[in-house]
Scaffold this active site. Sequence first.
Site, PDB file in Angstrom:
ATOM      1  N   ARG A 239       0.867  -1.183   0.000  1.00  0.00           N
ATOM      2  CA  ARG A 239       0.000   0.000   0.000  1.00  0.00           C
ATOM      3  C   ARG A 239       0.903   1.232   0.000  1.00  0.00           C
ATOM      4  O   ARG A 239       1.948   1.232   0.672  1.00  0.00           O
ATOM      5  CB  ARG A 239      -0.903   0.034   1.231  1.00  0.00           C
ATOM      6  CG  ARG A 239      -2.110  -0.882   1.143  1.00  0.00           C
ATOM      7  CD  ARG A 239      -3.182  -0.390   0.169  1.00  0.00           C
ATOM      8  NE  ARG A 239      -4.348  -1.262   0.104  1.00  0.00           N
ATOM      9  CZ  ARG A 239      -4.499  -2.296  -0.730  1.00  0.00           C
ATOM     10  NH1 ARG A 239      -3.562  -2.593  -1.614  1.00  0.00           N
ATOM     11  NH2 ARG A 239      -5.600  -3.018  -0.714  1.00  0.00           N
ATOM     12  N   GLU A 268      -3.451   7.927  -4.021  1.00  0.00           N
ATOM     13  CA  GLU A 268      -3.889   7.511  -5.367  1.00  0.00           C
ATOM     14  C   GLU A 268      -5.171   8.227  -5.775  1.00  0.00           C
ATOM     15  O   GLU A 268      -6.038   8.422  -4.921  1.00  0.00           O
ATOM     16  CB  GLU A 268      -4.121   5.991  -5.370  1.00  0.00           C
ATOM     17  CG  GLU A 268      -2.847   5.230  -5.174  1.00  0.00           C
ATOM     18  CD  GLU A 268      -3.042   3.718  -5.115  1.00  0.00           C
ATOM     19  OE1 GLU A 268      -4.097   3.224  -5.532  1.00  0.00           O
ATOM     20  OE2 GLU A 268      -2.119   3.044  -4.642  1.00  0.00           O
ATOM     21  N   HIS A 286      -1.356   0.555  -9.938  1.00  0.00           N
ATOM     22  CA  HIS A 286      -1.992  -0.347  -8.966  1.00  0.00           C
ATOM     23  C   HIS A 286      -2.633  -1.558  -9.663  1.00  0.00           C
ATOM     24  O   HIS A 286      -3.849  -1.742  -9.609  1.00  0.00           O
ATOM     25  CB  HIS A 286      -3.042   0.416  -8.134  1.00  0.00           C
ATOM     26  CG  HIS A 286      -3.356  -0.262  -6.833  1.00  0.00           C
ATOM     27  ND1 HIS A 286      -3.732   0.407  -5.705  1.00  0.00           N
ATOM     28  CD2 HIS A 286      -3.343  -1.586  -6.479  1.00  0.00           C
ATOM     29  CE1 HIS A 286      -3.950  -0.450  -4.717  1.00  0.00           C
ATOM     30  NE2 HIS A 286      -3.712  -1.674  -5.167  1.00  0.00           N
TER      31      HIS A 286
HETATM   32  N1  LIG Z   1      -0.914  -3.842  -5.209  1.00  0.00           N
HETATM   33  C1  LIG Z   1      -1.966  -4.634  -5.141  1.00  0.00           C
HETATM   34  O1  LIG Z   1      -2.807  -4.662  -6.033  1.00  0.00           O
HETATM   35  C2  LIG Z   1      -2.118  -5.559  -3.969  1.00  0.00           C
HETATM   36  C3  LIG Z   1      -2.665  -6.836  -4.193  1.00  0.00           C
HETATM   37  C4  LIG Z   1      -2.808  -7.684  -3.101  1.00  0.00           C
HETATM   38  C5  LIG Z   1      -2.419  -7.278  -1.822  1.00  0.00           C
HETATM   39  N2  LIG Z   1      -1.893  -6.029  -1.650  1.00  0.00           N
HETATM   40  C6  LIG Z   1      -1.465  -5.605  -0.309  1.00  0.00           C
HETATM   41  O2  LIG Z   1      -0.602  -6.593   0.226  1.00  0.00           O
HETATM   42  C7  LIG Z   1      -0.896  -6.739   1.598  1.00  0.00           C
HETATM   43  C8  LIG Z   1      -0.418  -8.099   2.069  1.00  0.00           C
HETATM   44  O3  LIG Z   1      -1.303  -9.105   1.606  1.00  0.00           O
HETATM   45  P1  LIG Z   1      -1.213 -10.605   2.162  1.00  0.00           P
HETATM   46  O4  LIG Z   1      -2.414 -11.296   1.627  1.00  0.00           O
HETATM   47  O5  LIG Z   1       0.139 -11.177   1.910  1.00  0.00           O
HETATM   48  O6  LIG Z   1      -1.405 -10.345   3.728  1.00  0.00           O
HETATM   49  P2  LIG Z   1      -1.039 -11.292   4.925  1.00  0.00           P
HETATM   50  O7  LIG Z   1      -1.876 -10.836   6.057  1.00  0.00           O
HETATM   51  O8  LIG Z   1      -1.064 -12.726   4.505  1.00  0.00           O
HETATM   52  O9  LIG Z   1       0.506 -10.921   5.231  1.00  0.00           O
HETATM   53  C9  LIG Z   1       0.905  -9.725   5.801  1.00  0.00           C
HETATM   54  C10 LIG Z   1       2.154  -9.998   6.646  1.00  0.00           C
HETATM   55  O10 LIG Z   1       2.609  -8.735   7.157  1.00  0.00           O
HETATM   56  C11 LIG Z   1       2.998  -8.934   8.501  1.00  0.00           C
HETATM   57  N3  LIG Z   1       3.007  -7.680   9.241  1.00  0.00           N
HETATM   58  C12 LIG Z   1       1.933  -6.975   9.692  1.00  0.00           C
HETATM   59  N4  LIG Z   1       2.367  -5.877  10.342  1.00  0.00           N
HETATM   60  C13 LIG Z   1       3.706  -5.890  10.295  1.00  0.00           C
HETATM   61  C14 LIG Z   1       4.702  -5.015  10.790  1.00  0.00           C
HETATM   62  N5  LIG Z   1       4.407  -3.908  11.471  1.00  0.00           N
HETATM   63  N6  LIG Z   1       5.993  -5.336  10.548  1.00  0.00           N
HETATM   64  C15 LIG Z   1       6.321  -6.467   9.880  1.00  0.00           C
HETATM   65  N7  LIG Z   1       5.409  -7.321   9.394  1.00  0.00           N
HETATM   66  C16 LIG Z   1       4.120  -7.040   9.590  1.00  0.00           C
HETATM   67  C17 LIG Z   1       2.000  -9.959   9.040  1.00  0.00           C
HETATM   68  O11 LIG Z   1       2.486 -10.607  10.213  1.00  0.00           O
HETATM   69  C18 LIG Z   1       1.860 -10.898   7.857  1.00  0.00           C
HETATM   70  O12 LIG Z   1       2.796 -11.948   7.894  1.00  0.00           O
HETATM   71  C19 LIG Z   1      -2.411  -6.515   1.682  1.00  0.00           C
HETATM   72  O13 LIG Z   1      -2.812  -6.105   2.978  1.00  0.00           O
HETATM   73  C20 LIG Z   1      -2.656  -5.457   0.646  1.00  0.00           C
HETATM   74  O14 LIG Z   1      -2.638  -4.176   1.232  1.00  0.00           O
HETATM   75  C21 LIG Z   1      -1.750  -5.171  -2.694  1.00  0.00           C
END
Ligand SMILES: NC(=O)c1ccc[n+]([C@@H]2O[C@H](COP(=O)([O-])OP(=O)(O)OC[C@H]3O[C@@H](n4cnc5c(N)ncnc54)[C@H](O)[C@@H]3O)[C@@H](O)[C@H]2O)c1
Length: 326
Positions: A239, A268, A286
């Site tokens: 994000r 955005e 995005h």
């Molecule tokens: N660009 C895009 O189109 C797109 C697409 C999909 C997901 N995303 C983003 O990717 C993010 C991750 O998705 P996911 O499905 O892998 O999520 P997920 O919940 O499986 O993984 C997120 C990881 O981040 C870790 N985390 C949380 N806070 C933290 C911190 N302060 N320091 C270190 N690690 C931390 C969590 O422990 C977890 O392991 C989503 O929340 C979304 O915002 C963006």
Amino acid sequence: MSKPKALATRPLFPPARAILNEQCDVDYCTVAERISRFELLKRVADIVVLVWLLTEKVDEELLAAAPKLRIAATVSVGYDNIDVAACTRRKVIATNTPGVLDDTTADFAWTLLMAISRRLVEGDAWVRAGTWPGWDLDQLLGGDVHGKTVGIVGIGRIGRGVARRAQGFNMRVLYTDQVRITPQLEKELHVEYHPIDALLRESEFVTLHVPLLHDTRHLISSAEFEKMKRSAYLINTARGPVVDENALVDALERRLIAGAALDVYEREPHVHPGLIARKDVILAPHLASASIETRTKMAVMAATNVAALFEGRRPPNALNVEALSF
Ligand SMILES: NC(=O)c1ccc[n+]([C@@H]2O[C@H](COP(=O)([O-])OP(=O)(O)OC[C@H]3O[C@@H](n4cnc5c(N)ncnc54)[C@H](O)[C@@H]3O)[C@@H](O)[C@H]2O)c1
């Protein structure tokens, strides 16, 4: 019996529409319409179901404008655009779409990583401009990907997908996360845990996969850029606000890092003007999850969550199961 009224802020895809239409009387916004906040607040007045995207916000104001709302199903895995606590207070179930976009998003993080290190977009612009004089020995030299060190910030579903892909490039893979994964999973993924500072110091590629939360906002800012290698690239498909864009522009200007490849931005669709003219930056709109297969699966998943509620089941991806117990 009349069906519950629903609003979908986009037309979605036929398989998702079929599921939703079965259960609800749906008002679909058109793509061209791109519903404004004002219009959205008006159109939620008597709806029970909202299927919506990350470009809209479900907050106290919207919930107050939608007193009959029972379920808000976002077509995204990230849910920083929803006030889940406010939903729970108002007995509105919030759902997201985890899992179905992991590989597609990891693929795209990889696309950006390779494109920035091998200067693909710069090369493409040169060829199109008609000014490329032909092959030469020292043209557009980038950095290798294979054999390098990649640092994964957030080893959740998508971060793990990135780690798996790195094996094919014979890379050393570091990760940081607030929760350390099991030694067995570390072994399986060939990843080494490092605190964030050590990861930043050692990685040639730093790729972000944390959700946007209070403590991940500006996780990467001036102090972090100071720690990174001068030859390092930052990849952000998480994000926008996870990176302090002012600090990024400053770091690029001061050559603290070699470049950045971004899919997401702090405000955005606005992009920091300091990024626009830079050749050491790739700016994607995005689209990390934007494959036809995956976007369809996401919309179907959102519709399935809605259907489950009206079939008397728990929506599989409820973020606030507490709201169900009322
Ligand atoms: N660009 C895009 O189109 C797109 C697409 C999909 C997901 N995303 C983003 O990717 C993010 C991750 O998705 P996911 O499905 O892998 O999520 P997920 O919940 O499986 O993984 C997120 C990881 O981040 C870790 N985390 C949380 N806070 C933290 C911190 N302060 N320091 C270190 N690690 C931390 C969590 O422990 C977890 O392991 C989503 O929340 C979304 O915002 C963006």
